[in-house]
Scaffold this active site. Sequence first.
Site, PDB file in Angstrom:
ATOM      1  N   ASP A  81       2.056  -1.093  12.005  1.00  0.00           N
ATOM      2  CA  ASP A  81       0.750  -1.545  11.506  1.00  0.00           C
ATOM      3  C   ASP A  81       0.489  -3.008  11.851  1.00  0.00           C
ATOM      4  OD1 ASP A  81       0.344   0.955  10.515  1.00  0.00           O
ATOM      5  OD2 ASP A  81       0.958   0.470   8.470  1.00  0.00           O
ATOM      6  N   LYS A 127      -4.081   6.148  15.004  1.00  0.00           N
ATOM      7  CA  LYS A 127      -4.237   5.457  13.717  1.00  0.00           C
ATOM      8  C   LYS A 127      -5.710   5.564  13.286  1.00  0.00           C
ATOM      9  CE  LYS A 127      -0.095   4.522  13.028  1.00  0.00           C
ATOM     10  NZ  LYS A 127       0.540   5.218  11.913  1.00  0.00           N
ATOM     11  N   ARG A 167      -8.166  12.658  12.887  1.00  0.00           N
ATOM     12  CA  ARG A 167      -6.740  12.328  13.065  1.00  0.00           C
ATOM     13  C   ARG A 167      -5.870  13.582  12.956  1.00  0.00           C
ATOM     14  NH1 ARG A 167      -5.283   7.224   9.558  1.00  0.00           N
ATOM     15  NH2 ARG A 167      -3.379   7.436  10.791  1.00  0.00           N
ATOM     16  N   ARG A 188      -7.247  -3.050   9.749  1.00  0.00           N
ATOM     17  CA  ARG A 188      -6.279  -3.954  10.393  1.00  0.00           C
ATOM     18  C   ARG A 188      -6.881  -4.620  11.633  1.00  0.00           C
ATOM     19  NH1 ARG A 188      -2.368  -3.147   6.908  1.00  0.00           N
ATOM     20  NH2 ARG A 188      -1.767  -1.024   6.391  1.00  0.00           N
ATOM     21  N   LYS A 190       0.832  -1.214   0.000  1.00  0.00           N
ATOM     22  CA  LYS A 190       0.000   0.000   0.000  1.00  0.00           C
ATOM     23  C   LYS A 190       0.863   1.260   0.000  1.00  0.00           C
ATOM     24  CE  LYS A 190      -2.726   0.965   3.709  1.00  0.00           C
ATOM     25  NZ  LYS A 190      -2.498   2.325   4.211  1.00  0.00           N
ATOM     26  N   SER A 207       7.654   9.051  11.859  1.00  0.00           N
ATOM     27  CA  SER A 207       6.474   8.884  11.017  1.00  0.00           C
ATOM     28  C   SER A 207       6.851   9.044   9.553  1.00  0.00           C
ATOM     29  CB  SER A 207       5.413   9.928  11.373  1.00  0.00           C
ATOM     30  OG  SER A 207       4.506  10.085  10.299  1.00  0.00           O
ATOM     31  N   GLN A 218       4.797   9.200   7.158  1.00  0.00           N
ATOM     32  CA  GLN A 218       3.891  10.155   6.497  1.00  0.00           C
ATOM     33  C   GLN A 218       4.402  11.570   6.672  1.00  0.00           C
ATOM     34  OE1 GLN A 218      -0.029   9.214   7.978  1.00  0.00           O
ATOM     35  NE2 GLN A 218      -0.103   7.286   6.870  1.00  0.00           N
TER      36      GLN A 218
END
Length: 442
Positions: free
Chosen positions: A321, A348, A128, A394, A27, A173, A175
Amino acid sequence: MGGSDVGRMRVSQAGPLKGELTLPGDKSITHRAIILGSLADGVSEITGALRSEDCRSTARACNAMGAVVEEVEDDRLRILGCGLMGLQEPREVLDAGNSGTTLRLLAGVLAGQPFFSVLTGDRYLCQRPMARVAAPLRSMGATILGRDGGNLPPLAVKGARLKGIDYVSPIASAQVKSAILLAGLFAEGETRVTEPSLSRDHTERMCEGIGLPIRRDGLSARIERPTMIPSLDLTVPGDFSAAAFFVVAALIIPGSELAIRGVGVNPTRTGLLDALAAMGATIEVSRPRIISGEPVADLFIRSQALHGTEVGGALIPRMLDEVPAFAVAAAVARGHTIIRDAAELRVKEVDRLAAIARELRRFGAELEERPDGLLLRGGAVLSGCACDSWGDHRMAMALAVAGLSAKGSTIISDPSCVTSSFPDFWARLDAILPGAAAPSTN
Ligand code: S3P
């Protein structure tokens, strides 16, 4: 099978997992390929791309800005890029759906555009935190507004002529790191990000692979504005995070012998293997190879008795994850397992520490929720129950693994959220364990 429109799934205690699996594409790598391909000159070809809701959110946003991201046969994407300075102001709000990666990485790109855009997401994503990307992007020169003082989506982004920064991130992180590096593609001077421990490095690898001016030094990565972005011809490995559920299932279901072929084993992602090794598991990693700059291998898993362990520190970003799946293994392992330094799990898709704690208790696991992790007492003989995915992909898949090893049958509500990262999950489970998972009618 499918599962995408099913309200509840029944998972029954199942016999061993035997045979071979290949898994959908990674992903994280797929998101990055779509974004860089959209900024590239010419046509990019991405083989093995993940076709999931999260990746489609990224593709739709890029299409709304003038790129053409098309799903061609099976698992291939063809992207007609706009060129580095070719994106156009989107007419509509860009909807990242459930995908934090879409929203945060695109915020980095949008910060450097000469136009206005708005990024939003679903009810989970809109809760978030985005200050972690908005703050550094503001210090590069962009204007970013949002709810909660600029922290929560929707985010309104007015791009600017950015200036490179030297950013020391308080969190590991990928991201955050990737948003800043992507903004660095548009910034004057050098943009540098340093993180407290190494998060997944797919952005860096992909940029290196196409010859962009990126350099790495330990926990830092720095990038300079290129003159153009060359098109990509990339093969995406199987997603280790998707493999994780089958790895844990095969370990804890007696008699299992499962081979998983062509999985990404980038060391910034495979912390779960180290954590399971510390629990006494031996997982064979064979045929190591490099595909499109990423390490790939085959995994072979035999069911084994596990014992408790302690995980924390730099291992956590490498298995972030995978904690829901890992917690299922820890619940049945002999002795205590402590997960610490994992407070990031609270922001998350849902608060995964709270979600795991509540749902695993329903199976009879004994555990304690802590501010930054969990204490699992281990040794549980799981019993089938009614449990809830919390709308988190998840969580749904981890609960399925718990259900496979639990006595009797388990009903999982809201199972269709697997579409975020693994739309075929229920069908794959059915293929390897016929009848173990079926839509529930009551
Ligand atoms: C991702 C980074 C991680 C991970 C997420 C995907 C990425 O998030 O949990 O599923 O593709 O960069 P953070 O960067 O928030 O840790």
